[in-house]
Scaffold this motif. Structure first.
Motif, PDB file in Angstrom:
ATOM      1  N   LYS A 147      -7.572  10.567  -1.177  1.00 50.81           N
ATOM      2  CA  LYS A 147      -7.021   9.590  -0.230  1.00 50.81           C
ATOM      3  C   LYS A 147      -5.863   8.832  -0.881  1.00 50.81           C
ATOM      4  O   LYS A 147      -4.814   8.628  -0.270  1.00 50.81           O
ATOM      5  N   MET A 200      -6.720   8.870   6.174  1.00 52.93           N
ATOM      6  CA  MET A 200      -6.448   7.428   6.229  1.00 52.93           C
ATOM      7  C   MET A 200      -5.464   6.970   5.170  1.00 52.93           C
ATOM      8  O   MET A 200      -4.875   5.900   5.277  1.00 52.93           O
ATOM      9  N   VAL A 206      -5.117   1.989  -5.031  1.00 56.88           N
ATOM     10  CA  VAL A 206      -6.145   1.416  -5.892  1.00 56.88           C
ATOM     11  C   VAL A 206      -7.431   2.218  -5.768  1.00 56.88           C
ATOM     12  O   VAL A 206      -7.835   2.594  -4.672  1.00 56.88           O
ATOM     13  N   TYR A 212      -2.141   5.860   6.405  1.00 57.81           N
ATOM     14  CA  TYR A 212      -2.033   4.652   7.221  1.00 57.81           C
ATOM     15  C   TYR A 212      -0.823   3.762   6.890  1.00 57.81           C
ATOM     16  O   TYR A 212      -0.085   3.369   7.786  1.00 57.81           O
ATOM     17  N   PRO A 213      -0.584   3.449   5.593  1.00 64.63           N
ATOM     18  CA  PRO A 213       0.541   2.539   5.324  1.00 64.63           C
ATOM     19  C   PRO A 213       1.906   3.097   5.727  1.00 64.63           C
ATOM     20  O   PRO A 213       2.874   2.353   5.852  1.00 64.63           O
ATOM     21  N   LEU A 251     -19.051  11.592   4.562  1.00 61.22           N
ATOM     22  CA  LEU A 251     -19.061  10.854   3.292  1.00 61.22           C
ATOM     23  C   LEU A 251     -20.473  10.445   2.883  1.00 61.22           C
ATOM     24  O   LEU A 251     -20.800  10.422   1.694  1.00 61.22           O
ATOM     25  N   ALA A 268       0.824  -1.214   0.000  1.00 66.21           N
ATOM     26  CA  ALA A 268       0.000   0.000   0.000  1.00 66.21           C
ATOM     27  C   ALA A 268       0.860   1.268   0.000  1.00 66.21           C
ATOM     28  O   ALA A 268       0.397   2.340  -0.381  1.00 66.21           O
ATOM     29  N   GLY A 278     -15.569   2.755  -4.963  1.00 66.24           N
ATOM     30  CA  GLY A 278     -14.929   3.819  -4.189  1.00 66.24           C
ATOM     31  C   GLY A 278     -15.118   3.620  -2.695  1.00 66.24           C
ATOM     32  O   GLY A 278     -15.115   2.488  -2.198  1.00 66.24           O
ATOM     33  N   LEU A 279     -15.307   4.724  -2.004  1.00 68.09           N
ATOM     34  CA  LEU A 279     -15.466   4.651  -0.550  1.00 68.09           C
ATOM     35  C   LEU A 279     -16.926   4.406  -0.206  1.00 68.09           C
ATOM     36  O   LEU A 279     -17.816   4.955  -0.841  1.00 68.09           O
ATOM     37  N   THR A 283     -11.385   1.867  -6.931  1.00 68.90           N
ATOM     38  CA  THR A 283     -12.343   0.944  -7.557  1.00 68.90           C
ATOM     39  C   THR A 283     -13.603   1.699  -7.957  1.00 68.90           C
ATOM     40  O   THR A 283     -13.784   2.849  -7.600  1.00 68.90           O
ATOM     41  N   ASP A 324     -11.087  13.083   7.583  1.00 67.37           N
ATOM     42  CA  ASP A 324     -10.636  11.832   8.210  1.00 67.37           C
ATOM     43  C   ASP A 324     -10.408  10.740   7.167  1.00 67.37           C
ATOM     44  O   ASP A 324      -9.458   9.961   7.275  1.00 67.37           O
ATOM     45  N   ALA A 325     -11.298  10.684   6.168  1.00 66.65           N
ATOM     46  CA  ALA A 325     -11.154   9.663   5.132  1.00 66.65           C
ATOM     47  C   ALA A 325      -9.853   9.866   4.351  1.00 66.65           C
ATOM     48  O   ALA A 325      -9.120   8.918   4.082  1.00 66.65           O
ATOM     49  N   GLN A 378      -1.638   8.843  -0.033  1.00 66.19           N
ATOM     50  CA  GLN A 378      -0.904   7.580   0.137  1.00 66.19           C
ATOM     51  C   GLN A 378       0.488   7.646  -0.521  1.00 66.19           C
ATOM     52  O   GLN A 378       1.356   6.850  -0.225  1.00 66.19           O
TER      53      GLN A 378
END
Lengths: 346, 254
Positions: free
Chosen positions: B150, B98, B79, B101-102, B135, B74, B84-85, B81, B94-95, B154
């Motif tokens: 997001k 995230m 990715v 995170y990795p 969201l 990650a 999505g979320l 898709t 907040d989203a 990353q």
């Protein structure tokens, strides 16, 4: 408002509320003890401070406070905190608003274990009076393992499957439990009362065993709040963001189930705390698990200490089963909140 | 960046991918096209480490995708898709956060640097005014923009997009793909995207890979792929091919 601010306000407020409810709970009962005396007795026990306090109370008062009511109130707080936190975790992991600490059969298993102990008078010598909690815990935890591995297909566990596996295993264990109860005769009432939940059989030793187990699990679980939030955004999204979905869920289910098992083993299956408290917290602060998890701990503790106090005093000198009180209190309050909230919140 | 070598994938007696090989170089923007069931999404799942190939190797940055730890992968691959979320009651801020995170260890909290990156990305994606919105109050297109933000936070080397525009109106389709394209140019990002809309694919990708029945039929520029005969054999439809009046890129009419 950011999370740190919310927690720095709510945690102290809830802590003070908890202390207030706990001291209130210690004051009421067959012998009424005023709350100043309660606090004096408690503070007197602290090192260095006792010289400042005039110990004018009787020995029997001290025994009631320190050896009878306090261990029970503290155990109520621990059990309530554990069940509420476990409920919040189950709801997050299973992404199911109906999930509670008992959905995967932990309490059914524990009840079955307890029923065996009662019905056949089992007593393991080296466990002594802890035979009941230990057997209940083992059966509860064993049931979770059966459910988990039943739901596992290849390397993956689908959440719908695990809930169904829970239903199936619970049905089977329910039948076994009924069988034991049918054979139990004289012990039937004890089993039924145990299943409705009670904190009557309490002394400090139960606290000493249950507290460290639940404390360690709770601390680890709190670190997983970020992962729980990410699972909320969707399984694949969580994976793509770097969360090992299967492993995280497994650890969280284990942590929640150990807490549930430990709580149930000393108090019986007290329903509704683990379902309602996390929902109430969620309705108030939203869906962020960084808030829900810590606040559920306090919410659960306050709720159960209050409920246990009512169970003791409502029909004194008779004591009501705790599970009845939690449902009586929890259900209407929850219904009220549901009606009041217009927005979808899960 | 990405190497796919003789990859086959079988699920319950059905071959979803059959001996597929291709490479994606650093900084390229490649479009995967083909009819339903061609194996495009399967390929994406192999690349994101969600599934393992039955045979062959799928390498991302020199290492097999399945051998990376989920977190390490990650750090390198984002990715997006089509779903999505999820419409979860969580703020946009907040989203997006995230996405960091990795890059954080289990006990580590987000720090100043992380917050700075989020601020930066929110302004790049024009999401500043949405930051405190939940969201679940956003439209599909707005949520997809949050998902891109997001993914940006990353800071990956590779971006995989699996039909990111399928549920969106034309305005958001262009909006989302423009955001991706700008990002790709700015950071020399490697992009591999599955697109159903051949016109969008021709406009936004440097190269196209046409898949059918789990095999690579043709690989090349839009000039090579968007032509009547090839599309007719693969899609069993007879499109008219015209030129875009401004960019001169081949486009189809049905």
């Amino acid at each position: 408002m950011n999370n740190r601010l919310i927690l720095s306000i709510t945690i102290p407020v809830l802590m003070i509320t908890l202390l207030f409810v706990m001291s209130l709970a210690i004051t009421v009962g067959a012998a009424n003890i005023n709350w100043q005396t309660v606090w004096q007795i408690v503070i007197y026990e602290l090192p260095y401070i006792h010289q400042w306090i005039d110990s004018s109370w009787s020995d029997s008062t001290e025994t009631i406070v320190l050896d009878i009511r306090m261990p029970r109130v503290i155990l109520a707080a621990i059990v309530g905190a554990a069940l509420a936190l476990a409920g919040a975790i189950y709801q997050g992991v299973l992404r199911n608003p109906l999930a509670d600490p008992f959905i995967l059969g932990v309490s059914s298993g524990a009840s079955f274990g307890a029923a065996l102990v009662f019905a056949f008078g089992l007593q393991v010598v080296w466990l002594g009076k802890f035979t009941l909690p230990v057997v209940a815990f083992m059966f509860g935890f064993g049931t979770l393992m059966v459910v988990y591995f039943l739901a596992r297909i290849g390397q993956k566990v689908r959440m719908e499957t695990i809930i169904l596996a829970g239903v199936v295993v619970q049905a089977f264990i329910g039948a076994c439990l009924s069988l034991v109860m049918a054979l139990a005769n004289e012990q039937l009432q004890t089993i039924v009362f145990w299943m409705m939940g009670s904190l009557t059989l309490t002394d400090w030793s139960y606290n000493q065993i249950v507290l460290p187990i639940i404390l360690i699990c709770a601390l680890i679980a709190l670190f997983y709040s970020r992962e729980l939030n990410m699972l909320g955004l969707g399984e694949e999204v969580a994976h793509h963001s770097g969360v090992s979905v299967e492993r995280t869920r497994f650890y969280l289910l284990i942590l929640a189930s150990i807490m549930t098992g430990a709580a149930v083993s000393v108090s019986g299956a007290i329903g509704f705390v683990g379902l309602v408290v996390p929902h109430i917290i969620r309705l108030i602060v939203g869906a962020d698990y960084r808030l829900i998890l810590p606040l559920s701990i306090f919410g659960g503790a306050i709720f159960l200490v209050g409920a246990d106090t009512l169970a003791r005093v409502l029909m004194a000198p008779r004591e009501l089963p705790l599970g009845i009180i939690t449902a009586f209190l929890g259900a209407p309050f929850f219904a009220y909140l549901l009606r009041r909230t217009k927005r979808e919140y899960f | 960046m990405i190497t796919i070598e003789n990859v086959s994938k079988q699920v319950e007696n059905k071959w979803l991918l059959n001996n597929v090989s291709f490479k994606v170089d650093e900084g390229a923007c490649i479009g995967l096209i083909g009819p339903n069931g061609a194996g495009k999404s399967t390929l994406m799942k192999l690349l994101s480490g969600l599934e393992e190939p039955t045979s062959g190797t799928v390498k991302v940055l020199g290492k097999e995708a399945g051998k990376w730890s989920v977190k390490k992968l990650a750090q390198k691959v984002s990715v997006l898709t089509q779903d999505g979320l999820a419409p979860y009651p969580m703020t946009v801020y907040d989203a997006v956060l995230m996405g960091r995170y990795p890059h954080l260890s289990f006990f580590q909290k987000e720090g100043k640097e992380d917050y700075k990156r989020v601020e930066n990305v929110l302004s790049l994606t024009g999401l500043e005014s949405f930051r405190d919105q939940m969201l679940d109050t956003l439209s599909g297109g707005e949520r997809q923009r949050v998902a891109i933000a997001k993914a940006m936070v990353q800071e990956p080397k590779v971006l995989l997009l699996d039909e990111p525009t399928s549920y969106l109106d034309i305005g958001y389709q262009v909006n989302v793909l423009n955001l991706v394209k700008e990002w790709q140019r700015r950071d020399q990002l490697t992009v591999l995207m599955v697109l159903h809309d051949l016109n969008l694919a021709a406009q936004y990708c440097d190269q196209l890979i046409l898949l059918n029945n789990g095999e690579v039929i043709k690989q090349g520029t839009s000039e090579d792929i968007i032509e009547a005969e090839t599309l007719q054999t693969v899609y069993q439809a007879t499109p008219e091919i015209i030129r875009h009046p401004k960019s001169n890129i081949p486009q189809i009419l049905l």
